[in-house]
Write a protein that holds these residues in place. Structure first.
Motif, PDB file in Angstrom:
ATOM      1  N   TRP A   1      -9.507   0.336  -2.532  1.00 24.20           N
ATOM      2  CA  TRP A   1      -8.915   1.284  -1.929  1.00 24.20           C
ATOM      3  C   TRP A   1      -9.695   2.600  -1.404  1.00 24.20           C
ATOM      4  O   TRP A   1      -9.495   3.006  -0.202  1.00 24.20           O
ATOM      5  N   LYS A   2     -10.675   2.901  -2.376  1.00 24.38           N
ATOM      6  CA  LYS A   2     -11.289   4.230  -1.799  1.00 24.38           C
ATOM      7  C   LYS A   2     -12.438   3.672  -0.573  1.00 24.38           C
ATOM      8  O   LYS A   2     -12.631   4.577   0.227  1.00 24.38           O
TER       9      LYS A   2
ATOM     10  N   MET B   1      -8.076   5.704  -8.652  1.00 27.77           N
ATOM     11  CA  MET B   1      -7.787   4.489  -7.849  1.00 27.77           C
ATOM     12  C   MET B   1      -8.912   3.604  -7.579  1.00 27.77           C
ATOM     13  O   MET B   1      -9.899   3.573  -8.055  1.00 27.77           O
TER      14      MET B   1
ATOM     15  N   PRO C   1      -7.782   9.585  -1.463  1.00 34.44           N
ATOM     16  CA  PRO C   1      -7.464   8.907  -2.763  1.00 34.44           C
ATOM     17  C   PRO C   1      -7.724   9.815  -4.026  1.00 34.44           C
ATOM     18  O   PRO C   1      -8.845  10.754  -4.059  1.00 34.44           O
TER      19      PRO C   1
ATOM     20  N   VAL D   1       0.607  -1.343  -0.040  1.00 33.01           N
ATOM     21  CA  VAL D   1      -0.155  -0.131  -0.133  1.00 33.01           C
ATOM     22  C   VAL D   1       0.929   1.248  -0.086  1.00 33.01           C
ATOM     23  O   VAL D   1       0.757   2.247  -0.729  1.00 33.01           O
TER      24      VAL D   1
ATOM     25  N   CYS E   1     -10.275   4.120   2.403  1.00 29.78           N
ATOM     26  CA  CYS E   1     -10.201   5.604   2.563  1.00 29.78           C
ATOM     27  C   CYS E   1     -11.386   6.111   3.285  1.00 29.78           C
ATOM     28  O   CYS E   1     -11.362   6.931   4.237  1.00 29.78           O
TER      29      CYS E   1
ATOM     30  N   TYR F   1       0.197   3.458  -3.034  1.00 32.45           N
ATOM     31  CA  TYR F   1      -0.821   4.443  -2.955  1.00 32.45           C
ATOM     32  C   TYR F   1      -0.240   5.483  -2.089  1.00 32.45           C
ATOM     33  O   TYR F   1      -0.245   6.764  -2.692  1.00 32.45           O
TER      34      TYR F   1
ATOM     35  N   TYR G   1      -4.407  11.653   4.046  1.00 29.01           N
ATOM     36  CA  TYR G   1      -4.470  11.267   2.656  1.00 29.01           C
ATOM     37  C   TYR G   1      -5.881  11.293   2.089  1.00 29.01           C
ATOM     38  O   TYR G   1      -6.827  10.737   2.836  1.00 29.01           O
TER      39      TYR G   1
END
Length: 263
Positions: A71-72, A67, A63, A48, A75, A52, A61
């Protein structure tokens, strides 16, 4: 009807103690958020950071649009749990993040109720407990509620017809319900009050055994009054109170025998 948020709240808050799967899933993903904070040596976290984060501050952070969905989602969970973190430290539990502590943060909380200890006492039959839970919450579909929705033709009590059918009336003021409780009092050789039956049964009767038996009797009485109300609606007839008390005695006796056999 009881909303899903209320059903999934703890019994101490008036719910059924069922886990909210959506909130539990958020809490599970929160474990990945925690790993990024405090497990830099994990292979997945190294990947990661390489793909990312690239040295960015994880707490700040965000995104970019191209992406992956997974992963979103991580987040978004990080942002959802942001109130539980301060400078990367998990505030709710000194030992660090756990799924239980994350779940407590994201679930909808309600005020504690006093009646849960009487309804979920471990002595009653499950069907009696469920109806008792709805009565304590005042969430039965009674005539006043149905009439307000335009479903029922009138709001009068189906057992006595003398007043609007509310929770207070049906289980405390209705002449039929009072006659049933009067028969129960004769059976137990006790003076049963006209209101606050659960509080009366769960307090001031000496041993836990006697309290448990009285709670079983009150919960069973609630259940059978409700069943007779439904019988009046569907079949247009009801049983005499003395017959109801005999049914209650048989059910409570069978339920207590089962409890003692398991112990």
């Amino acid at each position: 009807m009881v909303s899903w948020e209320k059903v999934c709240s703890p019994k101490e808050e008036g719910g059924l103690g069922i886990k909210d799967s959506q909130s539990w899933n958020i809490a599970a993903i929160g474990k990945l958020v925690w790993w990024i904070y405090y497990s830099p040596n994990r292979l997945w976290v190294k990947w990661v950071n390489q793909i990312y984060l690239k040295g960015a501050d994880w707490q700040e952070y965000q995104p970019s649009g191209n992406m992956s969905w997974g992963w979103k989602s991580i987040c978004r969970v990080k942002d959802r749990l942001a109130s539980g973190y301060q400078n990367g430290q998990w505030l709710i539990d000194n030992k660090g993040y756990t799924m239980c502590s994350g779940y407590e943060l994201v679930r909808h909380s309600f005020q504690s109720v006093q009646w849960h200890q009487y309804v979920w006492n471990g002595w009653c039959l499950p069907r009696h407990q469920f109806i008792g839970w709805l009565i304590a919450r005042e969430d039965l579909q009674l005539k006043v509620k149905l009439f307000a929705l335009g479903i029922a033709a009138h709001e009068d009590c189906l057992l006595c017809g003398s007043a609007p059918e509310t929770h207070v009336h049906l289980f405390q003021e209705c002449t039929y319900g009072r006659r049933v409780f009067s028969e129960i009092g004769k059976m137990c050789s006790l003076s049963v009050p006209t209101s606050n039956h659960l509080h009366w049964a769960g307090n001031g009767h000496g041993s836990q055994l006697k309290k448990g038996i009285l709670l079983c009797i009150v919960m069973a009485t609630y259940y059978h009054i409700w069943m007779q109300r439904n019988k009046a609606r569907v079949e247009g007839c009801i049983l005499r109170p003395e017959l109801i008390s005999n049914q209650i005695r048989r059910e409570v006796k069978a339920g207590l025998q089962h409890v003692f056999y398991q112990r």
